[in-house]
Design an enzyme around this catalytic site. Structure first.
Site, PDB file in Angstrom:
ATOM      1  N   TRP A 121       0.842  -1.219   0.000  1.00 35.08           N
ATOM      2  CA  TRP A 121       0.000   0.000   0.000  1.00 35.08           C
ATOM      3  C   TRP A 121       0.868   1.256   0.000  1.00 35.08           C
ATOM      4  CZ3 TRP A 121      -1.943   2.713   4.924  1.00 35.08           C
ATOM      5  CH2 TRP A 121      -1.035   2.560   5.971  1.00 35.08           C
ATOM      6  N   ASP A 122       2.137   1.102   0.332  1.00 34.66           N
ATOM      7  CA  ASP A 122       3.103   2.211   0.348  1.00 34.66           C
ATOM      8  C   ASP A 122       2.967   3.049  -0.916  1.00 34.66           C
ATOM      9  OD1 ASP A 122       3.867   0.010   1.914  1.00 34.66           O
ATOM     10  OD2 ASP A 122       5.960   0.585   1.935  1.00 34.66           O
ATOM     11  N   LYS A 151       2.828   0.396  16.353  1.00 36.42           N
ATOM     12  CA  LYS A 151       4.007   0.417  15.487  1.00 36.42           C
ATOM     13  C   LYS A 151       4.076   1.691  14.657  1.00 36.42           C
ATOM     14  CE  LYS A 151       5.992  -2.323  11.674  1.00 36.42           C
ATOM     15  NZ  LYS A 151       5.791  -3.518  10.855  1.00 36.42           N
ATOM     16  N   GLU A 211       0.887  -2.713  12.776  1.00 35.53           N
ATOM     17  CA  GLU A 211       1.055  -4.171  12.678  1.00 35.53           C
ATOM     18  C   GLU A 211       1.519  -4.820  13.982  1.00 35.53           C
ATOM     19  OE1 GLU A 211       3.654  -4.226   9.302  1.00 35.53           O
ATOM     20  OE2 GLU A 211       1.990  -4.199   7.871  1.00 35.53           O
TER      21      GLU A 211
END
Ligand code: IFM
Length: 514
Positions: free
Chosen positions: A158-159, A412, A298
């Site tokens: 998705w970056d 995270k 995550e």
């Protein structure tokens, strides 16, 4: 000439290469030989050099692959390219390269006055983005590590859509279109992926390569080197709506209706259909839930009703509904074609409306802070109080067991804060401020996708000092190696995040829905 075949798809890649010793002295070259040393192919040239004199040695390389020509012609095509390259000479190539880069810089440069370090860093990030995509190839996209390392095996995440695409939309829309066409060209695999999970429509893989199948490895190593099951490929679903978000951002900025009608709409409908089959109806509470997922953060796996995932799923379906009626009213031919091809009816779309109106979100506390997922507020609460001396990055609080991160509130990377940024128009300033303050203290930024988002939201809520620190964390990620893994490749998402922090953050550019 070196030829290799890839293991899985048997692509052939041929590298034709030679060295040239420049200068007028005809007898300068004594001998040359080629040898294979282990897995390296080496050409050695011995020259008759004179002490104190400078020599120029040019290395020419031409690459051809069976993606460009038939397997049998790969060598010839590489050899021909090499011959023409030598014929034109290095200076010509160098000039072409400069001309091309000049053109690209003329539309993508960002000037920052009064801050040399930030200036250099932003250009470094832009340069990585300029040099990592091929606008003429709709079958590939930008890997998480760009072209600069073997981390994540070149896979696309998705970056690409959420972090890098905005740069291409505004600086090189052709490249943005090709990157989105890559998703269209892998739509059948996404359909297959949905079917394999027992769902309808199309579900994009968490990690994608040329075929568009799910490529996430099932096992990896934890920070101690012990085997650990990787669940992202199974349950990190949000990428599917992130892609639709990127498509609509692209269309909004470019007005490329051809793309929307011929490609984007199909993806939007198929993904809406996926979400409609993925949600679970809770009869007792008369609501739709999305359980057993991983959100952008995550550290927490197998969670229920992650706000980001549910919100984006609803957003995806809402856009599907709107697009369906817009195409029906304004583009009857496309309406006919798409409804036939996808077997999509008004009744089905009405069903999406019903689901979207009843998607469940965990509660917001009295301060409007969202509970990131169901049960998050009951976890053991820790906040970040220490930053390391070298990179000014958060240090895990004492007492944390890093294999049990599911048990703590530490996260995270940006999750709720990510949502408040990408769908900023939908939330009040107070919501943004209070959520920023709450989650900022609990975010470890163990992903390079995080600092840029905190930078931008920090500016929205008026936390300028922190935003500057976040800007430098994201801009310097590979220059300082502040995630400690640049040897595996650069952090492409952070390059795009840096650009967004400069343009949408400090630059104050925003596009409203008018
Ligand atoms: O996509 C990201 C994810 O959000 C965090 N881990 C690394 C991935 C690839 O950059």
């Amino acid at each position: 000439y070196l030829e290799v075949n890839t293991k899985e798809n048997r692509y052939t890649a041929g590298f034709a290469s030679t060295l040239r010793v420049c200068g007028s002295d005809k007898n300068i070259e004594l001998r040359r030989k080629a040898s294979a040393l282990g897995d390296k192919v080496v050409q050695t040239v011995e020259i008759n050099g004179k002490q104190g004199k400078a020599y120029t040695i040019e290395k020419y390389v031409a690459v051809s692959t069976s993606r460009d020509t038939s397997k049998d012609s790969v060598q010839k095509s590489a050899d021909d390219e090499l011959a023409s390259f030598i014929n034109r000479g290095m200076d010509d190539e160098f000039k072409n390269s400069i001309d091309n880069l000049d053109k690209m810089w003329s539309v993508s440069n960002i000037c920052i006055s009064g801050d040399e370090k930030a200036q250099k860093a932003i250009r470094f990030n832009i340069y990585l983005m300029l040099s990592s995509v091929n606008p003429d190839d709709e079958k590939v996209s930008l890997g998480a590590k760009g072209l600069h390392g073997e981390g994540y095996n070149g896979h696309v995440f998705w970056d690409n859509e959420i972090f890098n695409l905005p740069f291409y939309i505004y600086s090189n829309p052709k490249a943005a279109r090709s990157m989105l066409l890559y998703r269209y060209n892998t739509l059948d695999a996404a359909r297959e992926n949905a079917r394999a999970g027992g769902y309808r429509g199309a579900r994009y893989p968490w990690e994608s390569a040329d075929t568009g199948r799910e490529e996430t490895p099932r096992w990896g190593l934890d920070y101690k080197g012990n085997p650990v099951r990787i669940w992202t490929g199974d349950i990190e679903y949000h990428i599917t709506s992130d892609i639709v978000y990127a498509i609509l951002q692209y269309v909004r900025a470019t007005g490329d209706m051809d793309f929307l009608l011929n490609y984007g709409a199909e993806i939007t409908f198929e993904t809406s259909r996926f979400w409609a089959s993925r949600v679970e109806y809770n009869r007792e509470s008369d609501r739709y839930e999305i359980n057993d997922v991983i959100g952008p953060d995550e550290f927490h796996e197998h969670i229920n009703n992650n706000v980001f995932t549910n919100y984006m799923a609803r957003w995806n379906m809402q856009r599907g509904i709107e697009l369906f009626s817009m195409i029906k009213d304004l583009y009857p031919e496309h309406y006919g074609r798409l409804s036939k091809k996808l077997n999509l009816t008004r009744d089905e779309v009405e069903g999406w409306k019903g689901i979207a109106s009843k998607i469940f979100f965990p509660h917001q506390n009295d301060d409007l802070v969202f509970e990131q997922f169901e049960g998050y507020f009951n976890l053991k609460d820790y906040v970040v109080t220490e930053y390391d001396d070298v990179n000014n990055m958060p240090v895990f609080p004492r007492g944390i067991d890093r294999v049990k991160l599911n048990d703590y509130t530490l996260i995270k990377q940006a999750d709720i804060v990510m949502l408040l940024y990408i769908l900023g128009e939908e939330f009040s300033l107070k919501t943004k401020k209070n959520n920023f303050e709450y989650y900022e203290r609990r975010t470890m930024h163990k992903s390079s996708l995080s600092p840029s988002i905190y930078c931008i939201l920090g500016l929205v809520v008026g936390n300028y000092k922190k935003s500057y620190e976040y800007l430098m964390r994201t801009a310097m990620v590979d220059l300082d190696d502040n995630q400690g893994n640049t040897s595996r490749g650069v952090h492409m998402a952070s390059t795009g995040g840096t650009w967004q922090a400069a343009v949408f953050g400090f630059g104050g550019v925003s596009i409203n829905s008018e």
